[in-house]
Design a protein around this motif. Structure first.
Motif, PDB file in Angstrom:
ATOM      1  N   ALA A 103      31.925  42.892  47.641  1.00 12.43           N
ATOM      2  CA  ALA A 103      33.179  43.943  47.486  1.00 12.43           C
ATOM      3  C   ALA A 103      33.465  44.557  48.926  1.00 12.43           C
ATOM      4  CB  ALA A 103      33.041  44.877  46.462  1.00 12.43           C
ATOM      5  N   HIS A 104      32.468  44.995  49.450  1.00  7.61           N
ATOM      6  CA  HIS A 104      32.755  45.653  50.625  1.00  7.61           C
ATOM      7  C   HIS A 104      33.162  44.735  51.974  1.00  7.61           C
ATOM      8  CE1 HIS A 104      30.826  49.508  49.851  1.00  7.61           C
ATOM      9  NE2 HIS A 104      29.842  48.902  49.175  1.00  7.61           N
ATOM     10  N   VAL A 105      32.718  43.700  51.782  1.00  9.76           N
ATOM     11  CA  VAL A 105      33.462  42.601  52.820  1.00  9.76           C
ATOM     12  C   VAL A 105      34.817  42.470  52.608  1.00  9.76           C
ATOM     13  CG1 VAL A 105      33.589  40.129  53.387  1.00  9.76           C
ATOM     14  CG2 VAL A 105      31.143  41.150  52.830  1.00  9.76           C
ATOM     15  N   LEU A 106      35.402  42.463  51.407  1.00  8.50           N
ATOM     16  CA  LEU A 106      36.808  42.431  51.303  1.00  8.50           C
ATOM     17  C   LEU A 106      37.553  43.998  51.582  1.00  8.50           C
ATOM     18  CD1 LEU A 106      36.903  40.886  47.683  1.00  8.50           C
ATOM     19  CD2 LEU A 106      37.464  39.890  49.875  1.00  8.50           C
ATOM     20  N   VAL A 107      36.872  45.099  51.177  1.00 11.62           N
ATOM     21  CA  VAL A 107      37.235  46.332  51.775  1.00 11.62           C
ATOM     22  C   VAL A 107      37.433  46.453  53.326  1.00 11.62           C
ATOM     23  CG1 VAL A 107      36.830  48.923  52.134  1.00 11.62           C
ATOM     24  CG2 VAL A 107      36.417  47.677  49.671  1.00 11.62           C
ATOM     25  N   ALA A 108      36.426  45.686  53.913  1.00  7.85           N
ATOM     26  CA  ALA A 108      36.724  45.800  55.241  1.00  7.85           C
ATOM     27  C   ALA A 108      37.866  44.786  55.778  1.00  7.85           C
ATOM     28  CB  ALA A 108      35.264  45.275  55.977  1.00  7.85           C
ATOM     29  N   HIS A 109      38.339  43.785  55.001  1.00  9.08           N
ATOM     30  CA  HIS A 109      39.409  43.179  55.374  1.00  9.08           C
ATOM     31  C   HIS A 109      40.712  43.818  54.760  1.00  9.08           C
ATOM     32  CE1 HIS A 109      36.629  39.982  56.369  1.00  9.08           C
ATOM     33  NE2 HIS A 109      37.576  39.571  57.058  1.00  9.08           N
ATOM     34  N   GLY A 110      40.703  44.906  54.490  1.00  6.07           N
ATOM     35  CA  GLY A 110      41.624  45.743  54.024  1.00  6.07           C
ATOM     36  C   GLY A 110      42.381  45.675  52.564  1.00  6.07           C
ATOM     37  N   TYR A 111      41.344  45.239  51.478  1.00  7.56           N
ATOM     38  CA  TYR A 111      41.725  44.989  50.229  1.00  7.56           C
ATOM     39  C   TYR A 111      41.206  45.974  49.338  1.00  7.56           C
ATOM     40  CZ  TYR A 111      43.089  40.603  52.073  1.00  7.56           C
ATOM     41  OH  TYR A 111      43.520  39.683  53.003  1.00  7.56           O
ATOM     42  N   ARG A 112      41.647  46.391  48.355  1.00  2.58           N
ATOM     43  CA  ARG A 112      41.449  47.419  47.246  1.00  2.58           C
ATOM     44  C   ARG A 112      40.784  46.540  46.309  1.00  2.58           C
ATOM     45  NH1 ARG A 112      44.321  52.373  45.658  1.00  2.58           N
ATOM     46  NH2 ARG A 112      45.802  51.869  47.171  1.00  2.58           N
ATOM     47  N   VAL A 113      39.484  46.880  45.697  1.00  4.46           N
ATOM     48  CA  VAL A 113      38.731  46.059  44.961  1.00  4.46           C
ATOM     49  C   VAL A 113      38.260  46.865  43.658  1.00  4.46           C
ATOM     50  CG1 VAL A 113      36.442  44.903  44.897  1.00  4.46           C
ATOM     51  CG2 VAL A 113      37.721  44.866  46.740  1.00  4.46           C
ATOM     52  N   LEU A 114      38.277  46.064  42.782  1.00  2.00           N
ATOM     53  CA  LEU A 114      37.793  46.592  41.303  1.00  2.00           C
ATOM     54  C   LEU A 114      36.853  45.592  40.709  1.00  2.00           C
ATOM     55  CD1 LEU A 114      37.621  48.670  38.900  1.00  2.00           C
ATOM     56  CD2 LEU A 114      39.608  47.686  38.178  1.00  2.00           C
ATOM     57  N   VAL A 128      42.051  41.190  31.825  1.00  4.47           N
ATOM     58  CA  VAL A 128      43.554  41.705  31.744  1.00  4.47           C
ATOM     59  C   VAL A 128      43.123  43.158  31.665  1.00  4.47           C
ATOM     60  CG1 VAL A 128      45.373  41.972  30.085  1.00  4.47           C
ATOM     61  CG2 VAL A 128      44.252  39.672  30.427  1.00  4.47           C
ATOM     62  N   TYR A 129      42.525  43.787  30.973  1.00  4.19           N
ATOM     63  CA  TYR A 129      42.444  45.281  31.120  1.00  4.19           C
ATOM     64  C   TYR A 129      42.002  45.735  32.528  1.00  4.19           C
ATOM     65  CZ  TYR A 129      42.529  45.438  25.889  1.00  4.19           C
ATOM     66  OH  TYR A 129      42.681  45.652  24.652  1.00  4.19           O
ATOM     67  N   ALA A 130      40.904  45.195  33.311  1.00  4.94           N
ATOM     68  CA  ALA A 130      40.617  45.549  34.531  1.00  4.94           C
ATOM     69  C   ALA A 130      41.791  45.467  35.404  1.00  4.94           C
ATOM     70  CB  ALA A 130      39.602  44.442  35.086  1.00  4.94           C
ATOM     71  N   ALA A 131      42.688  44.291  35.367  1.00  5.33           N
ATOM     72  CA  ALA A 131      43.699  44.041  36.236  1.00  5.33           C
ATOM     73  C   ALA A 131      44.778  45.061  36.110  1.00  5.33           C
ATOM     74  CB  ALA A 131      44.366  42.709  36.065  1.00  5.33           C
ATOM     75  N   GLN A 132      45.186  45.338  34.855  1.00  5.04           N
ATOM     76  CA  GLN A 132      46.046  46.774  34.428  1.00  5.04           C
ATOM     77  C   GLN A 132      45.505  47.804  35.137  1.00  5.04           C
ATOM     78  OE1 GLN A 132      46.206  45.863  29.948  1.00  5.04           O
ATOM     79  NE2 GLN A 132      48.061  44.726  30.190  1.00  5.04           N
ATOM     80  N   ALA A 133      44.256  48.015  35.072  1.00  4.88           N
ATOM     81  CA  ALA A 133      43.636  49.268  35.700  1.00  4.88           C
ATOM     82  C   ALA A 133      44.021  49.478  37.238  1.00  4.88           C
ATOM     83  CB  ALA A 133      42.098  49.440  35.095  1.00  4.88           C
ATOM     84  N   LEU A 134      43.730  48.328  37.681  1.00  3.42           N
ATOM     85  CA  LEU A 134      43.465  48.164  39.219  1.00  3.42           C
ATOM     86  C   LEU A 134      45.219  48.458  39.419  1.00  3.42           C
ATOM     87  CD1 LEU A 134      42.171  47.742  41.614  1.00  3.42           C
ATOM     88  CD2 LEU A 134      42.732  45.223  41.679  1.00  3.42           C
ATOM     89  N   LYS A 135      46.157  47.743  38.787  1.00  2.90           N
ATOM     90  CA  LYS A 135      47.398  48.094  39.170  1.00  2.90           C
ATOM     91  C   LYS A 135      48.050  49.776  38.961  1.00  2.90           C
ATOM     92  CE  LYS A 135      51.668  45.783  39.760  1.00  2.90           C
ATOM     93  NZ  LYS A 135      51.790  44.503  40.073  1.00  2.90           N
ATOM     94  N   ALA A 136      47.360  50.285  37.757  1.00  2.00           N
ATOM     95  CA  ALA A 136      47.440  51.621  37.506  1.00  2.00           C
ATOM     96  C   ALA A 136      46.960  52.640  38.865  1.00  2.00           C
ATOM     97  CB  ALA A 136      46.892  52.198  36.252  1.00  2.00           C
ATOM     98  N   LEU A 137      45.753  52.067  39.415  1.00  2.00           N
ATOM     99  CA  LEU A 137      45.303  52.748  40.343  1.00  2.00           C
ATOM    100  C   LEU A 137      45.876  52.582  41.783  1.00  2.00           C
ATOM    101  CD1 LEU A 137      41.533  52.373  39.151  1.00  2.00           C
ATOM    102  CD2 LEU A 137      42.826  54.544  39.219  1.00  2.00           C
TER     103      LEU A 137
END
Length: 256
Positions: A103-114, A128-137
């Motif tokens: 997750a921290h590797v992805l953050v270092a490349h500029g991505y938001r991670v859940l 699906v619930y997690a994807a909807q939450a990430l969109k809301a965030l």
């Protein structure tokens, strides 16, 4: 409750009580509900026994409680601030902490991670619930990524939810009620499927899933000579064939 009741409350309890009642009428609490009445994810700092505390070792993270219908909320960890959000779904016998380093590797490349823990809902429903939450965030584009059990779940979920990309590592065609084959036959999102050549059953399923996929663009990687499974296909350095392919797909989503 109704406006008449609010006016009565105003006379009986005063302005503060009426404002509180109005807040309940509008949405169950200003910080708990999104417009339209759907519950919103809530954030807190991971402390003590928080399941998200494993993500704090290399940088900032927040615990997320993800509404999951009428059941108990799912628990996850949110990192990063990019416009592209990546949902990370874990393997069987593991939890979201399996993804802490990557997750921290992805953050270092500029991505938001859940990353999240599977809960009571079916695996694909949890995604699906997690994807909807990430969109809301705050994520504007969503990529689903999972390993083994999580890979099956993200493939199945992509058939139920419009997303911008899907990545599955060592995903069986069916697991725990999630049907990855049906998902790939429905979703047209860009797709990356990877498995180790010597991880025989999963390699066979990877080929089958890729062959049936209706994705607008798709890539299959069967890593030669490898018996590595799930997250072990990743080396985190961005220079292995699977790491490179993941970052390439995410970069295309970011530019799209």
């Amino acid at each position: 409750m109704g406006i008449v009741r609010l006016v009565t409350d105003l006379g009986r309890r005063g302005l503060v009580g009426a404002i509180a009642a109005l807040a309940l009428l509008v949405g169950g609490g200003l910080f708990l509900l999104r417009p339209g009445g759907a519950e919103a994810p809530t954030l807190s700092r991971p402390t003590g026994l928080s399941r998200a505390i494993c993500f704090l070792g290399q940088g900032a993270a927040e615990e997320v409680r993800i509404p999951a219908g009428s059941g108990e909320p799912l628990v996850g960890a949110l990192l990063g601030e990019g416009r592209v959000g990546v949902v990370l779904a874990h393997q069987a016998g593991a939890d979201m902490c399996q993804w802490a380093d990557y997750a921290h590797v992805l953050v270092a490349h500029g991505y938001r991670v859940l990353a999240f823990d599977f809960g009571v809902p079916a695996d694909d429903e949890s995604v699906v619930y997690a994807a909807q939450a990430l969109k809301a965030l705050g994520a504007q584009r969503i990529v689903l990524m999972g390993a083994s059990r999580g890979g099956t779940a993200v493939l199945a979920a992509a058939g139920k939810l419009a997303v911008d990309g899907v990545i599955a590592l060592s995903a069986p065609a069916e697991y725990n009620g999630s049907d990855a084959l049906q998902g790939v036959e429905t979703s047209t999102a860009p797709l990356l499927i990877a498995a180790g050549e010597l991880d025989s059953e999963f390699a066979i399923d990877a080929v089958t899933l890729s062959r049936h996929a209706k994705a607008t663009e798709k890539r299959l990687i069967v890593k030669k000579g490898s018996g590595e499974h799930g997250v072990l296909l990743l080396e985190f350095g961005g220079h292995s064939v699977v790491d490179d392919a993941v970052l390439q797909l995410l970069a295309r989503v970011a530019k799209g």
